[in-house]
Design an enzyme around this catalytic site. Structure first.
Site, mmCIF file in Angstrom:
data_model
loop_
_atom_site.group_PDB
_atom_site.id
_atom_site.type_symbol
_atom_site.label_atom_id
_atom_site.label_comp_id
_atom_site.label_asym_id
_atom_site.label_seq_id
_atom_site.Cartn_x
_atom_site.Cartn_y
_atom_site.Cartn_z
ATOM 1 N N GLY A 17 0.835 -1.200 0.000
ATOM 2 C CA GLY A 17 0.000 0.000 0.000
ATOM 3 C C GLY A 17 0.868 1.247 0.000
ATOM 4 N N LYS A 184 5.128 9.776 18.184
ATOM 5 C CA LYS A 184 4.516 9.533 16.871
ATOM 6 C C LYS A 184 3.022 9.296 17.033
ATOM 7 C CE LYS A 184 3.889 9.206 12.690
ATOM 8 N NZ LYS A 184 3.653 8.113 11.789
ATOM 9 N N ARG A 263 -12.961 2.016 3.372
ATOM 10 C CA ARG A 263 -12.383 0.827 4.033
ATOM 11 C C ARG A 263 -12.493 0.975 5.550
ATOM 12 N NH1 ARG A 263 -7.948 1.415 -0.181
ATOM 13 N NH2 ARG A 263 -7.068 2.952 1.221
ATOM 14 N N GLU A 266 -8.060 2.249 10.890
ATOM 15 C CA GLU A 266 -7.085 1.732 11.874
ATOM 16 C C GLU A 266 -7.355 2.418 13.225
ATOM 17 O OE1 GLU A 266 -3.002 2.752 10.957
ATOM 18 O OE2 GLU A 266 -2.392 0.680 11.307
HETATM 19 N N1 LIG Z 1 0.281 6.249 4.653
HETATM 20 C C1 LIG Z 1 1.153 6.911 5.355
HETATM 21 O O1 LIG Z 1 1.649 7.959 4.918
HETATM 22 C C2 LIG Z 1 1.593 6.409 6.686
HETATM 23 C C3 LIG Z 1 1.155 5.199 7.189
HETATM 24 N N2 LIG Z 1 1.665 4.737 8.374
HETATM 25 C C4 LIG Z 1 1.270 3.439 8.918
HETATM 26 O O2 LIG Z 1 1.824 2.422 8.089
HETATM 27 C C5 LIG Z 1 0.987 1.249 8.128
HETATM 28 C C6 LIG Z 1 0.609 0.900 6.702
HETATM 29 O O3 LIG Z 1 -0.218 1.947 6.242
HETATM 30 P P1 LIG Z 1 -0.549 2.196 4.700
HETATM 31 O O4 LIG Z 1 0.562 1.763 3.847
HETATM 32 O O5 LIG Z 1 -1.012 3.596 4.613
HETATM 33 O O6 LIG Z 1 -1.769 1.194 4.516
HETATM 34 P P2 LIG Z 1 -2.428 0.700 3.152
HETATM 35 O O7 LIG Z 1 -3.827 0.342 3.485
HETATM 36 O O8 LIG Z 1 -2.172 1.676 2.064
HETATM 37 O O9 LIG Z 1 -1.603 -0.604 2.821
HETATM 38 C C7 LIG Z 1 -1.776 -1.806 3.456
HETATM 39 C C8 LIG Z 1 -1.579 -2.857 2.399
HETATM 40 O O10 LIG Z 1 -1.538 -4.118 3.035
HETATM 41 C C9 LIG Z 1 -2.192 -5.012 2.185
HETATM 42 N N3 LIG Z 1 -2.593 -6.176 2.942
HETATM 43 C C10 LIG Z 1 -3.424 -6.239 4.012
HETATM 44 N N4 LIG Z 1 -3.533 -7.489 4.461
HETATM 45 C C11 LIG Z 1 -2.767 -8.237 3.645
HETATM 46 C C12 LIG Z 1 -2.480 -9.615 3.583
HETATM 47 N N5 LIG Z 1 -3.007 -10.473 4.459
HETATM 48 N N6 LIG Z 1 -1.661 -10.063 2.612
HETATM 49 C C13 LIG Z 1 -1.116 -9.218 1.714
HETATM 50 N N7 LIG Z 1 -1.350 -7.881 1.721
HETATM 51 C C14 LIG Z 1 -2.168 -7.410 2.678
HETATM 52 C C15 LIG Z 1 -3.347 -4.253 1.609
HETATM 53 O O11 LIG Z 1 -3.738 -4.925 0.444
HETATM 54 P P3 LIG Z 1 -5.061 -4.636 -0.355
HETATM 55 O O12 LIG Z 1 -4.703 -3.434 -1.196
HETATM 56 O O13 LIG Z 1 -5.239 -5.876 -1.123
HETATM 57 O O14 LIG Z 1 -6.119 -4.346 0.656
HETATM 58 C C16 LIG Z 1 -2.708 -2.904 1.372
HETATM 59 O O15 LIG Z 1 -2.153 -2.817 0.075
HETATM 60 C C17 LIG Z 1 -0.208 1.615 9.008
HETATM 61 O O16 LIG Z 1 0.021 1.194 10.330
HETATM 62 C C18 LIG Z 1 -0.228 3.158 8.947
HETATM 63 O O17 LIG Z 1 -0.826 3.740 10.077
HETATM 64 C C19 LIG Z 1 2.623 5.423 9.058
HETATM 65 C C20 LIG Z 1 3.071 6.624 8.599
HETATM 66 C C21 LIG Z 1 2.585 7.232 7.395
HETATM 67 C C1 LIG Z 2 2.092 11.244 10.281
HETATM 68 C C2 LIG Z 2 1.135 10.749 9.247
HETATM 69 C C3 LIG Z 2 -0.100 11.565 9.311
HETATM 70 C C4 LIG Z 2 1.899 10.983 7.963
HETATM 71 O O1 LIG Z 2 1.330 10.521 6.859
HETATM 72 C C5 LIG Z 2 0.829 9.286 9.461
HETATM 73 O O2 LIG Z 2 1.439 8.648 10.269
HETATM 74 C C6 LIG Z 2 -0.290 8.607 8.748
HETATM 75 O O3 LIG Z 2 -0.688 9.053 7.664
HETATM 76 O O4 LIG Z 2 -0.762 7.598 9.290
#
Ligand SMILES: NC(=O)C1=CN([C@@H]2O[C@H](COP(=O)(O)OP(=O)(O)OC[C@H]3O[C@@H](n4cnc5c(N)ncnc54)[C@H](OP(=O)(O)O)[C@@H]3O)[C@@H](O)[C@H]2O)C=CC1
Ligand SMILES: CC(C)(CO)C(=O)C(=O)O
Length: 305
Positions: A17, A184, A263, A266
């Protein structure tokens, strides 16, 4: 097989993701290890937009855990609530030589993942970069802080930092990991719920009324964090808000994108963790509890729909 290719370490990235997509793109472009991505939809190439220059990389993707073999590193990049669904991947990818870096928000990375990782070592990390999956094969990296990730300054954290050498992702090593994890979480305590509930990107934090609400939400969470042992500044709530205001107004948050896409959110690992810790430590959190109720209602409706 050439000696050099035998020595390359192996990395499996679970979840492609916002965060996993950026990590996969950066590591694949640096080409220092053998990378596989563990996904639910097949993918062959990924376009990564990043300030250092856009890149297009080929990917080796697995869609069936039965095809996976033990690797040196797993990067777990699912949402926290999706962790149990990654169990079949972890069961195949982990042995006693594997390290599992958890790239998730929240404060309980090890407790969440260790029961699913067998004899592997779980390495908690804090993600600061902003990732945005723009399409099935396109993702964008924004650097929003001096460092992109934080790991503990111990042998496993240092090994994690080494893994990312040669990529644009900068890792801060800290001896104060649990305090930084709370710091964080403080950002996520306001950034994620407010963007998700208002359906607005981070520009919403420029409103004076929203700023005042955020400070009040943060004051509660800071009290909980202190009771849990975090070493925070006297004016931590105001400082957190100032940090949040340095982030680009056009950036979203991970919870905002989930709300937008209908969706599940979290919720429990973020606002839920603050409220649960407050209850455990006897610190009142009425504003966070109100947010939690609203977020659960939104998330449950998305799950049901
Ligand atoms: N986005 C951001 O900028 C930030 C995010 N975070 C944290 O990072 C973590 C990830 O977030 P983020 O990347 O945004 O989340 P996303 O929802 O974008 O990505 C999660 C991915 O995991 C996949 N997935 C879930 N379950 C499975 C599985 N069983 N097998 C294979 N793939 C799976 C999903 O697939 P599918 O597409 O098929 O559903 C999806 O592509 C979270 O804890 C978030 O809070 C932290 C800082 C910044
Ligand atoms: C700090 C921030 C807001 C940065 O993208 C984050 O952690 C999230 O999107 O879950």
């Amino acid at each position: 097989m050439a000696a050099s290719s035998r020595q390359r370490s192996t990395i499996a990235i679970i979840g492609l993701g916002n965060i996993g997509g950026v990590a996969a793109g950066c590591l694949r472009a640096a080409d220092r290890q053998d990378i596989i991505v563990c996904v639910r939809q097949p993918i062959e190439r990924l376009y990564l937009e990043r300030p250092e220059g856009d890149v297009e990389v080929p990917l080796r993707a697995l869609t069936n855990p039965a095809d996976a073999k033990p690797v040196d590193w797993v990067l777990l990049c699912t949402k926290a609530q999706q962790t149990p669904s990654a169990a079949p991947w972890l069961a195949r990818l982990c042995n006693s030589s594997t390290r599992v870096a958890v790239l998730q928000n929240g404060i309980s990375h090890v407790e969440r993942v260790a029961p699913l990782a067998g004899d592997a070592v779980v390495v908690p990390t804090l993600v600061y970069y902003n990732g945005e999956r723009l399409g099935a094969d396109r993702v964008r990296l924004r650097h929003v802080a001096e460092h992109d990730l934080v790991a503990a300054d111990d042998a496993d954290g240092r090994a994690f930092a080494q893994l990312l050498e040669g990529t644009p992702l900068r890792v801060l090593l800290s001896r104060e990991f649990s305090t930084l994890a709370w710091r964080k979480l403080l950002i996520n305590t306001v950034a994620n719920p407010i963007t998700a509930l208002t359906l607005q990107r981070q520009a919403v934090f420029r409103r004076e009324d929203v700023k005042a609400l955020c400070i009040a939400i943060l004051e509660e969470a800071v009290a909980v964090a202190r009771a849990d042992g975090a070493q925070l500044a006297e004016d931590e709530a105001v400082k957190t808000m100032s940090t949040l205001l340095t982030y680009p107004p056009e950036a979203g948050t991970s919870m905002y994108f989930d709300r937008l896409a209908g969706r599940a959110l979290e919720v429990e690992a973020l606002t839920g963790a603050v409220v649960a810790a407050g209850r455990r430590l006897n610190v009142a959190t009425p504003l966070n509890a109100a947010l939690l109720t609203l977020l659960r209602a939104v998330s449950d409706a998305a799950s049901a729909g």
